[in-house]
Design a protein around this motif. Structure first.
Motif, PDB file in Angstrom:
ATOM      1  N   ALA A 224       0.830  -1.207   0.000  1.00  0.00           N
ATOM      2  CA  ALA A 224       0.000   0.000   0.000  1.00  0.00           C
ATOM      3  C   ALA A 224       0.862   1.255   0.000  1.00  0.00           C
ATOM      4  O   ALA A 224       0.501   2.280  -0.601  1.00  0.00           O
ATOM      5  N   LEU A 225       2.019   1.198   0.667  1.00  0.00           N
ATOM      6  CA  LEU A 225       2.914   2.352   0.687  1.00  0.00           C
ATOM      7  C   LEU A 225       3.513   2.603  -0.693  1.00  0.00           C
ATOM      8  O   LEU A 225       3.601   3.752  -1.145  1.00  0.00           O
ATOM      9  N   SER A 226       3.893   1.530  -1.392  1.00  0.00           N
ATOM     10  CA  SER A 226       4.412   1.673  -2.758  1.00  0.00           C
ATOM     11  C   SER A 226       3.337   2.230  -3.684  1.00  0.00           C
ATOM     12  O   SER A 226       3.609   3.079  -4.539  1.00  0.00           O
ATOM     13  N   ALA A 227       2.099   1.747  -3.514  1.00  0.00           N
ATOM     14  CA  ALA A 227       0.990   2.245  -4.328  1.00  0.00           C
ATOM     15  C   ALA A 227       0.752   3.722  -4.068  1.00  0.00           C
ATOM     16  O   ALA A 227       0.506   4.507  -5.003  1.00  0.00           O
ATOM     17  N   THR A 228       0.860   4.135  -2.804  1.00  0.00           N
ATOM     18  CA  THR A 228       0.689   5.544  -2.456  1.00  0.00           C
ATOM     19  C   THR A 228       1.777   6.394  -3.093  1.00  0.00           C
ATOM     20  O   THR A 228       1.517   7.498  -3.595  1.00  0.00           O
ATOM     21  N   TRP A 229       3.015   5.890  -3.101  1.00  0.00           N
ATOM     22  CA  TRP A 229       4.138   6.621  -3.709  1.00  0.00           C
ATOM     23  C   TRP A 229       3.891   6.814  -5.207  1.00  0.00           C
ATOM     24  O   TRP A 229       4.081   7.918  -5.735  1.00  0.00           O
ATOM     25  N   ILE A 230       3.472   5.756  -5.902  1.00  0.00           N
ATOM     26  CA  ILE A 230       3.233   5.836  -7.345  1.00  0.00           C
ATOM     27  C   ILE A 230       2.092   6.799  -7.649  1.00  0.00           C
ATOM     28  O   ILE A 230       2.195   7.637  -8.559  1.00  0.00           O
TER      29      ILE A 230
END
Length: 299
Positions: free
Chosen positions: A187-193
């Motif tokens: 979820a953190l990677s998705a938020t970054w993207i």
């Protein structure tokens, strides 16, 4: 595990979002809603990069499929570009308290949309929650006392529509992002993207319209820049991370209910700290709206 660790994280996330909404509302009145939105996104991607480095061991995601990237990009445009543009305009016109109250319609809209799109059956408790939440929000927005000074008639209606537009954008954002998170993607990677896509789109538009330099000058001013970075860290970075910690360590219904507290915290802040007259009707309506959301999450 520390007792009530997840619940504490959820409450802290709500507190962080309430604080960041006040900060963005205040500085948005000085330099403009969209200037703040562009500056906030630039600060957010910086904070998220540091957070991603600490948590995931690298500054940005190393792998994402084209399908996931497509869903996350669509989610970003609907939520962070269009939805947040409307929300930040609502911050300027209505203030943080009313804007965040309108954002509490997100779970209500999501539940109704799931009923229409996915033929999900609504229980009596969910229908009661929707009725209570909508009733509470209507009670607040239809009252006269507690409205921003000088905001009446057509402009007030426009502000309400901007707030509801921000909520609709958030619902669309959540639905589209869900497809990218299937399979356990971070979820953190998705938020970054999603944030990076929003930065590229918003700043690309600013450059095309010749507003990039003006945005940089406004956002780096002494009385704006420090608050902008603080708001970006507290809300989009710290708040998002705490929300993930909460969901991982507490019952999802309880965590989600606690994270729906910003309108309640803001009405307490306005009434007790700022000594602004909010009115009994606003208190009752906000409590009803929170109760309706709680019924939905605790089903």
């Amino acid at each position: 595990m520390i007792p009530f660790f997840g619940e504490a994280a959820a409450f802290t996330a709500a507190f962080a979002w309430a604080m960041s909404s006040m900060i963005f509302s205040n500085i948005g009145g000085k330099v403009g809603a969209q200037t703040v939105n562009r500056g906030r996104l630039a600060c957010s991607i910086t904070c998220l990069t540091i957070l991603h480095w600490v948590i995931e061991g690298q500054p940005w995601p190393s792998s994402v499929t084209w399908e996931q990237f497509g869903w996350l990009s669509l989610s970003s445009v609907l939520g962070l570009v269009i939805g947040d543009a409307m929300l930040f305009q609502a911050f300027v016109m209505l203030g943080a308290r009313l804007s965040m109250l309108l954002m509490s319609t997100v779970p209500i809209m999501g539940t109704v949309l799931a009923w229409f799109l996915f033929d999900e059956v609504l229980s009596l408790q969910e229908m009661s929650g929707i009725a209570l939440g909508v009733g509470g929000i209507l009670l607040v927005i239809l009252m006269k006392k507690g409205r921003p000074v000088g905001l009446e008639g057509r402009n007030y209606v426009i502000g309400i529509l901007f707030g509801l537009g921000g909520a609709i954008g958030q619902v669309a954002n959540l639905i589209t992002a869900k497809y990218a998170l299937i399979g356990g993607y971070s979820a953190l990677s998705a938020t970054w993207i999603r944030t990076l896509v929003a930065v590229v789109v918003m700043w690309g538009i600013a450059i095309a319209m010749g507003r990039a330099r003006r945005t940089i000058v406004a956002c780096t001013a002494r009385d704006v820049g420090k608050w902008l970075m603080l708001g970006a860290f507290i809300g989009p970075a710290l708040g998002v991370w705490l929300s993930m910690v909460a969901v991982q360590n507490a019952n999802v219904g309880i965590a989600s209910t606690l994270m729906a507290l910003p309108p309640v915290l803001l009405i307490v802040y306005e009434g007790l700290v700022l000594r602004r007259p909010v009115g009994l009707q606003a208190v009752i309506g906000t409590a009803m709206a929170f109760g309706g959301v709680a019924l939905l999450f605790l089903t």
